[in-house]
Design a protein around this motif. Structure first.
Motif, mmCIF file in Angstrom:
data_model
loop_
_atom_site.group_PDB
_atom_site.id
_atom_site.type_symbol
_atom_site.label_atom_id
_atom_site.label_comp_id
_atom_site.label_asym_id
_atom_site.label_seq_id
_atom_site.Cartn_x
_atom_site.Cartn_y
_atom_site.Cartn_z
ATOM 1 N N LEU A 30 76.177 -1.305 3.041
ATOM 2 C CA LEU A 30 75.168 -2.228 2.536
ATOM 3 C C LEU A 30 75.323 -3.608 3.171
ATOM 4 C CD1 LEU A 30 72.772 -2.761 0.718
ATOM 5 C CD2 LEU A 30 74.373 -3.234 -1.155
ATOM 6 N N ALA A 31 76.544 -4.041 3.398
ATOM 7 C CA ALA A 31 76.779 -5.332 4.042
ATOM 8 C C ALA A 31 76.186 -5.338 5.452
ATOM 9 C CB ALA A 31 78.274 -5.649 4.089
ATOM 10 N N GLU A 32 76.339 -4.239 6.182
ATOM 11 C CA GLU A 32 75.764 -4.149 7.523
ATOM 12 C C GLU A 32 74.244 -4.186 7.469
ATOM 13 O OE1 GLU A 32 77.241 -1.037 10.073
ATOM 14 O OE2 GLU A 32 79.265 -1.293 9.281
ATOM 15 N N VAL A 33 73.662 -3.488 6.507
ATOM 16 C CA VAL A 33 72.212 -3.480 6.346
ATOM 17 C C VAL A 33 71.721 -4.892 6.028
ATOM 18 C CG1 VAL A 33 70.311 -2.654 4.891
ATOM 19 C CG2 VAL A 33 72.084 -1.054 5.664
ATOM 20 N N GLU A 34 72.375 -5.553 5.099
ATOM 21 C CA GLU A 34 71.967 -6.905 4.708
ATOM 22 C C GLU A 34 72.169 -7.895 5.842
ATOM 23 O OE1 GLU A 34 70.182 -7.531 2.234
ATOM 24 O OE2 GLU A 34 70.508 -5.718 1.072
ATOM 25 N N GLN A 35 73.239 -7.737 6.622
ATOM 26 C CA GLN A 35 73.470 -8.618 7.759
ATOM 27 C C GLN A 35 72.350 -8.462 8.784
ATOM 28 O OE1 GLN A 35 75.967 -10.993 8.145
ATOM 29 N NE2 GLN A 35 74.692 -11.597 9.877
ATOM 30 N N SER A 36 71.932 -7.239 9.029
ATOM 31 C CA SER A 36 70.831 -6.984 9.966
ATOM 32 C C SER A 36 69.535 -7.603 9.460
ATOM 33 C CB SER A 36 70.638 -5.481 10.181
ATOM 34 O OG SER A 36 71.735 -4.941 10.853
ATOM 35 N N GLU A 37 69.282 -7.458 8.169
ATOM 36 C CA GLU A 37 68.079 -8.043 7.566
ATOM 37 C C GLU A 37 68.098 -9.565 7.713
ATOM 38 O OE1 GLU A 37 64.497 -8.328 5.195
ATOM 39 O OE2 GLU A 37 65.398 -6.747 6.391
ATOM 40 N N LEU A 38 69.246 -10.150 7.466
ATOM 41 C CA LEU A 38 69.395 -11.593 7.564
ATOM 42 C C LEU A 38 69.165 -12.064 9.003
ATOM 43 C CD1 LEU A 38 70.055 -14.175 6.048
ATOM 44 C CD2 LEU A 38 72.479 -13.651 6.338
ATOM 45 N N GLU A 39 69.716 -11.350 9.967
ATOM 46 C CA GLU A 39 69.508 -11.701 11.367
ATOM 47 C C GLU A 39 68.028 -11.598 11.747
ATOM 48 O OE1 GLU A 39 72.171 -9.124 13.484
ATOM 49 O OE2 GLU A 39 73.937 -10.174 12.705
ATOM 50 N N ASP A 40 67.361 -10.551 11.279
ATOM 51 C CA ASP A 40 65.930 -10.393 11.563
ATOM 52 C C ASP A 40 65.119 -11.542 10.966
ATOM 53 O OD1 ASP A 40 66.378 -8.044 12.951
ATOM 54 O OD2 ASP A 40 65.785 -6.738 11.284
ATOM 55 N N LEU A 41 65.428 -11.909 9.732
ATOM 56 C CA LEU A 41 64.700 -12.993 9.083
ATOM 57 C C LEU A 41 64.931 -14.325 9.787
ATOM 58 C CD1 LEU A 41 65.321 -11.999 5.363
ATOM 59 C CD2 LEU A 41 63.105 -11.996 6.555
ATOM 60 N N ARG A 42 66.172 -14.577 10.199
ATOM 61 C CA ARG A 42 66.470 -15.824 10.910
ATOM 62 C C ARG A 42 65.762 -15.859 12.258
ATOM 63 N NH1 ARG A 42 72.849 -16.060 9.337
ATOM 64 N NH2 ARG A 42 72.586 -17.137 7.336
ATOM 65 N N ARG A 43 65.699 -14.711 12.950
ATOM 66 C CA ARG A 43 64.988 -14.633 14.220
ATOM 67 C C ARG A 43 63.495 -14.906 14.008
ATOM 68 N NH1 ARG A 43 61.907 -11.007 15.654
ATOM 69 N NH2 ARG A 43 62.763 -9.439 14.262
ATOM 70 N N LEU A 44 62.929 -14.286 12.981
ATOM 71 C CA LEU A 44 61.519 -14.487 12.664
ATOM 72 C C LEU A 44 61.236 -15.959 12.356
ATOM 73 C CD1 LEU A 44 58.739 -13.188 12.150
ATOM 74 C CD2 LEU A 44 59.468 -12.819 9.788
ATOM 75 N N ALA A 45 62.114 -16.561 11.580
ATOM 76 C CA ALA A 45 61.948 -17.981 11.257
ATOM 77 C C ALA A 45 61.977 -18.826 12.528
ATOM 78 C CB ALA A 45 63.039 -18.423 10.287
ATOM 79 N N ALA A 46 62.948 -18.554 13.401
ATOM 80 C CA ALA A 46 63.075 -19.326 14.642
ATOM 81 C C ALA A 46 61.848 -19.162 15.529
ATOM 82 C CB ALA A 46 64.328 -18.905 15.392
ATOM 83 N N GLU A 47 61.313 -17.953 15.587
ATOM 84 C CA GLU A 47 60.111 -17.705 16.392
ATOM 85 C C GLU A 47 58.913 -18.527 15.909
ATOM 86 O OE1 GLU A 47 59.484 -13.472 16.335
ATOM 87 O OE2 GLU A 47 61.161 -13.106 17.702
ATOM 88 N N HIS A 48 58.946 -18.920 14.646
ATOM 89 C CA HIS A 48 57.852 -19.699 14.067
ATOM 90 C C HIS A 48 58.234 -21.162 13.837
ATOM 91 C CE1 HIS A 48 55.089 -16.356 13.524
ATOM 92 N NE2 HIS A 48 56.149 -15.636 13.235
ATOM 93 N N GLY A 49 59.330 -21.574 14.479
ATOM 94 C CA GLY A 49 59.724 -22.974 14.421
ATOM 95 C C GLY A 49 60.332 -23.426 13.111
#
Length: 61
Positions: A30-49
């Motif tokens: 679950l920690a790996e799944v949540e870490q991946s989700e967090l990385e995806d969300l941070r990437r998405l945020a960065a893509e939108h400034g």
């Protein structure tokens, strides 16, 4: 703050909390799944400034 920024920040905060809970409970999968989700969300945020660290500190002030 617009709706996208507020929404992505809330999702990042939720994912961080879920990651901490998974780590505390020792659930490595679950920690790996949540870490991946967090990385995806941070990437998405960065893509939108959106800088999650800056925005969260600004909204807390």
């Amino acid at each position: 703050m617009d709706a996208f920024t507020a929404g992505i920040l809330q999702r990042i905060q939720n994912a961080e909390q879920d990651l901490h809970r998974a780590l505390e409970s020792g659930d490595e999968f679950l920690a790996e799944v949540e870490q991946s989700e967090l990385e995806d969300l941070r990437r998405l945020a960065a893509e939108h400034g959106v800088d999650p660290v800056h925005e969260m500190h600004r909204s807390a002030a």
